[in-house]
Scaffold this motif. Sequence first.
Motif, PDB file in Angstrom:
ATOM      1  N   ARG A  15      -8.472   4.052   1.956  1.00 51.11           N
ATOM      2  CA  ARG A  15      -8.135   2.965   1.028  1.00 51.11           C
ATOM      3  C   ARG A  15      -8.454   1.613   1.646  1.00 51.11           C
ATOM      4  NH1 ARG A  15      -2.529   2.957  -1.159  1.00 51.11           N
ATOM      5  NH2 ARG A  15      -3.375   1.162  -2.250  1.00 51.11           N
ATOM      6  N   LEU A  16      -8.203   1.481   2.949  1.00 56.44           N
ATOM      7  CA  LEU A  16      -8.516   0.223   3.622  1.00 56.44           C
ATOM      8  C   LEU A  16     -10.026  -0.006   3.621  1.00 56.44           C
ATOM      9  CD1 LEU A  16      -7.297  -2.188   5.218  1.00 56.44           C
ATOM     10  CD2 LEU A  16      -7.891  -0.934   7.268  1.00 56.44           C
ATOM     11  N   GLN A  17     -10.804   1.029   3.888  1.00 51.85           N
ATOM     12  CA  GLN A  17     -12.258   0.910   3.854  1.00 51.85           C
ATOM     13  C   GLN A  17     -12.731   0.454   2.478  1.00 51.85           C
ATOM     14  OE1 GLN A  17     -13.530   4.844   5.178  1.00 51.85           O
ATOM     15  NE2 GLN A  17     -14.651   3.867   6.841  1.00 51.85           N
ATOM     16  N   SER A  18     -12.153   1.017   1.428  1.00 52.62           N
ATOM     17  CA  SER A  18     -12.586   0.683   0.073  1.00 52.62           C
ATOM     18  C   SER A  18     -12.184  -0.744  -0.316  1.00 52.62           C
ATOM     19  CB  SER A  18     -12.041   1.690  -0.943  1.00 52.62           C
ATOM     20  OG  SER A  18     -10.645   1.577  -1.065  1.00 52.62           O
ATOM     21  N   LEU A  19     -11.209  -1.318   0.376  1.00 47.49           N
ATOM     22  CA  LEU A  19     -10.815  -2.706   0.129  1.00 47.49           C
ATOM     23  C   LEU A  19     -11.983  -3.638   0.426  1.00 47.49           C
ATOM     24  CD1 LEU A  19      -8.487  -4.671  -0.581  1.00 47.49           C
ATOM     25  CD2 LEU A  19      -7.885  -4.647   1.839  1.00 47.49           C
ATOM     26  N   GLY A  20     -12.737  -3.337   1.470  1.00 53.67           N
ATOM     27  CA  GLY A  20     -13.910  -4.128   1.836  1.00 53.67           C
ATOM     28  C   GLY A  20     -13.549  -5.406   2.568  1.00 53.67           C
ATOM     29  N   LEU A  21     -14.495  -5.894   3.348  1.00 50.52           N
ATOM     30  CA  LEU A  21     -14.283  -7.137   4.088  1.00 50.52           C
ATOM     31  C   LEU A  21     -14.028  -8.273   3.116  1.00 50.52           C
ATOM     32  CD1 LEU A  21     -16.988  -6.924   6.889  1.00 50.52           C
ATOM     33  CD2 LEU A  21     -14.550  -6.461   7.063  1.00 50.52           C
ATOM     34  N   GLY A  22     -13.055  -9.098   3.439  1.00 49.05           N
ATOM     35  CA  GLY A  22     -12.685 -10.216   2.574  1.00 49.05           C
ATOM     36  C   GLY A  22     -11.678  -9.853   1.507  1.00 49.05           C
ATOM     37  N   GLY A  23     -11.387  -8.559   1.359  1.00 50.57           N
ATOM     38  CA  GLY A  23     -10.424  -8.109   0.361  1.00 50.57           C
ATOM     39  C   GLY A  23      -9.003  -8.514   0.723  1.00 50.57           C
ATOM     40  N   MET A  24      -8.214  -8.806  -0.300  1.00 48.85           N
ATOM     41  CA  MET A  24      -6.814  -9.197  -0.106  1.00 48.85           C
ATOM     42  C   MET A  24      -5.913  -8.031  -0.484  1.00 48.85           C
ATOM     43  SD  MET A  24      -6.598 -12.408   0.889  1.00 48.85           S
ATOM     44  CE  MET A  24      -4.905 -12.795   0.500  1.00 48.85           C
ATOM     45  N   ALA A  25      -4.819  -7.889   0.257  1.00 50.17           N
ATOM     46  CA  ALA A  25      -3.839  -6.853  -0.046  1.00 50.17           C
ATOM     47  C   ALA A  25      -2.478  -7.269   0.483  1.00 50.17           C
ATOM     48  CB  ALA A  25      -4.249  -5.508   0.553  1.00 50.17           C
ATOM     49  N   GLN A  26      -1.460  -6.623  -0.061  1.00 45.31           N
ATOM     50  CA  GLN A  26      -0.093  -6.749   0.452  1.00 45.31           C
ATOM     51  C   GLN A  26       0.090  -5.573   1.404  1.00 45.31           C
ATOM     52  OE1 GLN A  26       2.019  -9.265  -0.390  1.00 45.31           O
ATOM     53  NE2 GLN A  26       3.634  -8.515   0.928  1.00 45.31           N
ATOM     54  N   PHE A  27       0.223  -5.853   2.696  1.00 47.97           N
ATOM     55  CA  PHE A  27       0.326  -4.819   3.718  1.00 47.97           C
ATOM     56  C   PHE A  27       1.778  -4.632   4.131  1.00 47.97           C
ATOM     57  CE2 PHE A  27      -3.949  -6.513   4.094  1.00 47.97           C
ATOM     58  CZ  PHE A  27      -4.725  -5.372   4.208  1.00 47.97           C
ATOM     59  N   THR A  28       2.165  -3.398   4.318  1.00 47.99           N
ATOM     60  CA  THR A  28       3.484  -3.046   4.827  1.00 47.99           C
ATOM     61  C   THR A  28       3.267  -2.237   6.098  1.00 47.99           C
ATOM     62  OG1 THR A  28       4.331  -2.922   2.580  1.00 47.99           O
ATOM     63  CG2 THR A  28       5.656  -1.862   4.283  1.00 47.99           C
ATOM     64  N   GLY A  29       4.146  -2.421   7.074  1.00 45.94           N
ATOM     65  CA  GLY A  29       4.000  -1.666   8.307  1.00 45.94           C
ATOM     66  C   GLY A  29       4.999  -2.115   9.355  1.00 45.94           C
ATOM     67  N   PHE A  30       4.623  -1.879  10.600  1.00 45.79           N
ATOM     68  CA  PHE A  30       5.504  -2.244  11.714  1.00 45.79           C
ATOM     69  C   PHE A  30       4.660  -2.734  12.885  1.00 45.79           C
ATOM     70  CE2 PHE A  30       4.469   2.223  12.173  1.00 45.79           C
ATOM     71  CZ  PHE A  30       4.177   2.371  13.522  1.00 45.79           C
ATOM     72  N   LEU A  31       5.295  -3.491  13.765  1.00 46.23           N
ATOM     73  CA  LEU A  31       4.644  -4.025  14.961  1.00 46.23           C
ATOM     74  C   LEU A  31       4.977  -3.171  16.167  1.00 46.23           C
ATOM     75  CD1 LEU A  31       5.499  -7.803  14.494  1.00 46.23           C
ATOM     76  CD2 LEU A  31       3.297  -6.702  14.062  1.00 46.23           C
ATOM     77  N   SER A  32       3.994  -3.023  17.050  1.00 46.07           N
ATOM     78  CA  SER A  32       4.256  -2.345  18.319  1.00 46.07           C
ATOM     79  C   SER A  32       3.343  -2.948  19.381  1.00 46.07           C
ATOM     80  CB  SER A  32       4.025  -0.836  18.208  1.00 46.07           C
ATOM     81  OG  SER A  32       2.645  -0.544  18.141  1.00 46.07           O
ATOM     82  N   ALA A  33       3.614  -2.602  20.626  1.00 48.28           N
ATOM     83  CA  ALA A  33       2.750  -3.043  21.717  1.00 48.28           C
ATOM     84  C   ALA A  33       1.464  -2.230  21.683  1.00 48.28           C
ATOM     85  CB  ALA A  33       3.458  -2.846  23.055  1.00 48.28           C
ATOM     86  N   GLN A  34       0.376  -2.860  22.109  1.00 47.36           N
ATOM     87  CA  GLN A  34      -0.876  -2.123  22.225  1.00 47.36           C
ATOM     88  C   GLN A  34      -0.769  -1.123  23.359  1.00 47.36           C
ATOM     89  OE1 GLN A  34      -3.799  -5.274  22.604  1.00 47.36           O
ATOM     90  NE2 GLN A  34      -4.317  -5.091  20.443  1.00 47.36           N
TER      91      GLN A  34
END
Length: 102
Positions: free
Chosen positions: A55-74
């Motif tokens: 789904r992210l790939q199909s959004l395409g570069l420059g595409g806008m979305a409302q993202f949900t998730g969490f933060l972690s250390a690399q």
Amino acid sequence: MQAQLLELGLVRYTPAGLMALDCCLKHESQVQEAGRPRKISLEIKAVVIGDLAKRLQSLGLGGMAQFTGFLSAQRNGRGTIFHITALETVTTPNCSNPDRNK
């Protein structure tokens, strides 16, 4: 977080065989802090794993979305990465509405 897809990495697979995709997101908004407007602008590294990667790939570069998730250390312990767990396509950016920037 409402953001624009800035960069897409190459598709890779986790040891469990799930598709993984690294990307970079750009967020811009205006919020109130201490009773004054504050302009927010940031770029953040992100990763999406599983079917959501397509789904992210199909959004395409420059595409806008409302993202949900969490933060972690690399993995290397340097920096932060946003793990995307859901996304909803946005047709028109609404960066001035602070209620949308959660």
